[in-house]
Design a protein around this motif. Structure first.
Motif, short mmCIF file in Angstrom:
data_model
loop_
_atom_site.label_atom_id
_atom_site.label_comp_id
_atom_site.label_asym_id
_atom_site.label_seq_id
_atom_site.Cartn_x
_atom_site.Cartn_y
_atom_site.Cartn_z
N ALA A 196 -0.53 13.66 0.94
CA ALA A 196 -0.34 12.37 1.57
C ALA A 196 -1.53 11.80 2.45
O ALA A 196 -1.91 10.84 2.46
CB ALA A 196 0.92 12.54 2.32
N THR A 197 -2.16 13.07 3.10
CA THR A 197 -3.27 12.66 3.92
C THR A 197 -4.24 12.31 2.99
O THR A 197 -5.19 11.32 3.41
CB THR A 197 -3.59 13.75 5.06
N VAL A 198 -4.61 12.76 2.08
CA VAL A 198 -5.77 12.70 0.95
C VAL A 198 -5.48 11.25 0.42
O VAL A 198 -6.30 10.37 0.34
CB VAL A 198 -5.65 13.65 0.13
N VAL A 199 -4.19 11.07 0.12
CA VAL A 199 -4.17 9.72 -0.62
C VAL A 199 -4.38 8.58 0.26
O VAL A 199 -4.51 7.42 0.02
CB VAL A 199 -2.61 9.64 -1.38
N ALA A 200 -3.61 8.66 1.54
CA ALA A 200 -3.78 7.80 2.59
C ALA A 200 -5.28 7.43 3.05
O ALA A 200 -5.61 6.35 2.99
CB ALA A 200 -3.30 8.06 3.89
N VAL A 201 -6.13 8.19 2.76
CA VAL A 201 -7.61 7.90 3.16
C VAL A 201 -8.20 7.13 1.88
O VAL A 201 -8.64 6.11 2.00
CB VAL A 201 -8.41 9.16 3.15
N LEU A 231 1.47 10.16 -9.75
CA LEU A 231 0.53 10.30 -10.97
C LEU A 231 -0.47 11.39 -10.81
O LEU A 231 -0.94 12.06 -11.99
CB LEU A 231 -0.33 8.76 -11.00
N HIS A 232 -0.78 11.75 -9.58
CA HIS A 232 -1.90 12.95 -9.45
C HIS A 232 -1.25 13.88 -8.73
O HIS A 232 -1.95 14.85 -8.23
CB HIS A 232 -3.02 12.29 -8.40
N LYS A 233 0.08 14.30 -9.05
CA LYS A 233 0.84 15.23 -8.23
C LYS A 233 0.28 16.51 -8.59
O LYS A 233 -0.08 17.42 -7.54
CB LYS A 233 2.28 15.19 -8.80
N ASN A 234 -0.16 17.02 -10.00
CA ASN A 234 -0.72 18.24 -10.11
C ASN A 234 -2.33 18.67 -9.49
O ASN A 234 -2.54 19.64 -8.98
CB ASN A 234 -0.79 18.50 -11.74
N THR A 235 -3.10 17.67 -9.64
CA THR A 235 -4.38 17.61 -9.02
C THR A 235 -4.11 17.72 -7.49
O THR A 235 -4.98 18.63 -6.99
CB THR A 235 -5.21 16.43 -9.42
N LEU A 236 -3.46 16.92 -6.91
CA LEU A 236 -3.15 17.14 -5.46
C LEU A 236 -2.93 18.40 -4.98
O LEU A 236 -3.14 18.88 -3.95
CB LEU A 236 -2.39 15.91 -5.09
N ALA A 237 -1.98 18.96 -5.98
CA ALA A 237 -1.43 20.31 -5.66
C ALA A 237 -2.39 21.34 -5.38
O ALA A 237 -2.35 22.14 -4.61
CB ALA A 237 -0.09 20.61 -6.58
N ARG A 290 0.86 -1.04 -0.18
CA ARG A 290 0.02 0.12 0.00
C ARG A 290 0.84 1.20 -0.16
O ARG A 290 0.42 2.28 -0.58
CB ARG A 290 -1.01 0.12 1.14
N ILE A 291 2.02 1.13 0.66
CA ILE A 291 2.93 2.38 0.58
C ILE A 291 3.36 2.57 -0.53
O ILE A 291 3.40 3.69 -1.35
CB ILE A 291 4.23 1.96 1.63
N GLN A 292 3.76 1.54 -1.15
CA GLN A 292 4.40 1.64 -2.62
C GLN A 292 3.02 2.29 -3.86
O GLN A 292 3.55 3.21 -4.76
CB GLN A 292 5.16 0.39 -3.41
N GLU A 293 1.94 1.60 -3.59
CA GLU A 293 0.82 2.17 -4.44
C GLU A 293 0.45 3.63 -4.19
O GLU A 293 0.21 4.19 -5.16
CB GLU A 293 -0.13 1.01 -4.37
N GLY A 294 0.77 3.89 -2.97
CA GLY A 294 0.50 5.32 -2.50
C GLY A 294 1.45 6.24 -3.15
O GLY A 294 0.81 7.52 -3.58
N LEU A 295 2.64 5.85 -2.88
CA LEU A 295 3.77 6.74 -3.76
C LEU A 295 3.50 6.98 -5.20
O LEU A 295 3.80 8.08 -5.72
CB LEU A 295 5.15 6.15 -3.44
N MET A 349 -17.20 8.03 -8.22
CA MET A 349 -17.37 6.46 -8.51
C MET A 349 -16.08 6.39 -9.86
O MET A 349 -15.36 5.69 -9.95
CB MET A 349 -18.64 6.11 -8.99
N ASP A 350 -16.36 7.51 -10.77
CA ASP A 350 -15.41 7.48 -11.88
C ASP A 350 -14.64 8.61 -12.13
O ASP A 350 -14.07 8.67 -13.00
CB ASP A 350 -16.11 7.08 -13.23
N ASN A 351 -14.67 9.57 -11.16
CA ASN A 351 -13.97 10.99 -11.24
C ASN A 351 -12.80 10.91 -10.09
O ASN A 351 -13.33 11.32 -9.09
CB ASN A 351 -14.81 12.04 -11.61
N THR A 352 -11.71 10.79 -10.26
CA THR A 352 -10.73 10.78 -9.45
C THR A 352 -10.59 11.99 -8.97
O THR A 352 -10.38 12.38 -7.56
CB THR A 352 -9.46 10.18 -9.86
N GLU A 353 -10.52 13.10 -9.77
CA GLU A 353 -10.32 14.46 -9.21
C GLU A 353 -11.55 14.86 -8.33
O GLU A 353 -11.14 15.52 -7.25
CB GLU A 353 -10.41 15.38 -10.37
#
Length: 412
Positions: free
Chosen positions: A125-130, A108-114, A98-103, A218-222
């Motif tokens: 990191a907190t959003v991706v952890a959830v 992959l979603h760096k720009n969206t998460l920023a 899970r750590i590796q998939e989280g990284l 469901m189908d929209n990660t953003e």
């Protein structure tokens, strides 16, 4: 809210003699009688649904073809007989996979998460952890059609008033067109999407982050990631502050009465002799005026943590301290921090998901009828473990830990 954990006693909405019939008997009603009874219940709910903003045509459209799923009632009333120690719980949720998939997802979603962090103040990191804990990064949503599941729970079992609100919210979501009926699937209790929102939570806090006119978890990660950050922000997330950190307790400290809710200033904890796990002063980690509670999930002999407001915000997502600690720890691992410094007080640590699968494969090779090797430790797996423990001269407690895995590997 991520999940629903029922706590109140069973109450039938029908009253009279029917309220005395056990749920297992209800589940054995002839199918035709079940369907007739269910249809009558939906008829009674329709006027209330209309008051809740669901048109008569929408109600008919989304409910006419559904039948009750009585198997859900078993889950509603199921009380786990096998309670997981905290080290088992964390071993499965915060493992290397899970750590590796989280990284990978952070990259992959760096720009969206920023952009999400800029708008809501919640770190990536907190959003991706959830996301990782709730649906394994979108790989496990649940299989239950929400209208059917929530409709069943609105008509049978306990806490029907609670589930009716979620049922009506699910119907409003379909009526709005945010999600199509065939895609609105999730857990038996109604949580759905990448980060498992309940329908009423969706209505309050889901956002259309990509601006396509729909809030789609469901189908929209953003949308899903932004909605998760919005949830945390609306529940009091403090940007730039830690959730907490592991601490070293002085030998003479009593932890009686301490806990997440009993907050003291960091300076108070410093005065009591607490340091970080490496022995460094706590004032280097956070302002001494910050309020923190002492969390010791395995007692004084296990890892100890000072937890701040942000830990409480994570806890609000799913009201369990073990869950909040898993999210918090996974977020730290995604930031490059290591495992907890102090060992858990056990000589039989838990198994990662891949190790659980390995254990089950060995049991299958030994002709144990446990079903699929899926990493889920159920009653059949525990019974098979007891058989092997007896054969190997170990305590037959059915525990899926490092001891039995190591013993079976050696035996092979």
């Amino acid at each position: 809210m991520a999940r629903y954990f029922p706590k109140k006693p069973a109450i039938s909405r029908f009253g009279g003699l029917l309220s005395l019939i056990p749920l297992f008997f209800c589940a054995s009603f002839p199918i035709q009688a079940q369907n007739t009874d269910f249809a009558a219940c939906l008829d009674r709910l329709q006027p209330e649904a209309q008051k809740a903003g669901i048109s008569a045509s929408s109600f008919r459209q989304f409910t006419d073809s559904i039948v009750p799923d009585m198997s859900i009632l078993e889950k509603l009333d199921y009380q786990p007989e096998f309670k997981q120690p905290i080290w088992d719980y964390l071993a499965a949720l915060v493992d290397e996979q899970r750590i590796q998939e989280g990284l990978q997802n952070l990259r992959l979603h760096k720009n969206t998460l920023a952009r999400i962090q800029e708008k809501y103040g919640v770190d990536p990191a907190t959003v991706v952890a959830v996301w990782g804990v709730e649906s394994n990064f979108g790989q496990t949503f649940g299989k239950y059609p929400l209208v059917q599941a929530l409709g069943t729970l609105s008509c049978y079992g306990r806490r029907q008033a609670f589930f009716q609100k979620e049922f009506f919210a699910a119907l409003r979501i379909l009526q709005s067109g945010d999600i199509t009926p065939e895609r609105l699937v999730g857990s038996w209790a109604g949580a759905f999407g990448h980060t498992q929102f309940m329908p009423t939570t969706f209505e309050r806090l889901a956002v259309d982050f990509d601006g396509d006119g729909h809030r789609d978890l469901m189908d929209n990660t953003e949308d899903a990631l932004a909605s998760t950050a919005n949830y945390l922000a609306k529940n009091g997330w403090h940007s730039g502050q830690p959730w907490g950190f592991e601490v070293k307790l002085p030998d003479n400290l009593s932890i009686a009465g301490e806990g997440r809710k009993k907050k003291r200033t960091l300076q108070t904890w410093i005065n009591k002799g607490l340091t970080d796990v490496n022995g460094q002063p706590l004032n280097k980690l956070a302002p001494t005026s910050m309020q923190a509670g002492l969390l010791t999930p395995a007692g004084v002999n296990g890892p100890a943590f000072l937890v701040f407001k942000n830990f409480d915000v994570i806890y609000s997502y799913n009201a369990a301290e073990s869950y909040a600690l898993a999210i918090a720890h996974l977020s730290d691992r995604l930031k490059g921090e290591g495992a907890f410094k102090k060992a858990w007080p056990t000589d039989d640590l838990g198994l990662s998901r891949s190790e659980r699968i390995t254990l089950q494969k060995i049991l299958l090779q030994k002709s144990h009828d446990i079903g699929e090797a899926d990493g889920l430790i159920g009653s059949k797996t525990r019974e098979a473990i007891k058989v092997e423990q007896t054969r190997l001269g170990l305590q037959a407690d059915g525990r899926a830990g490092q001891k039995i895995l190591r013993a079976l590997r050696q035996a092979n």
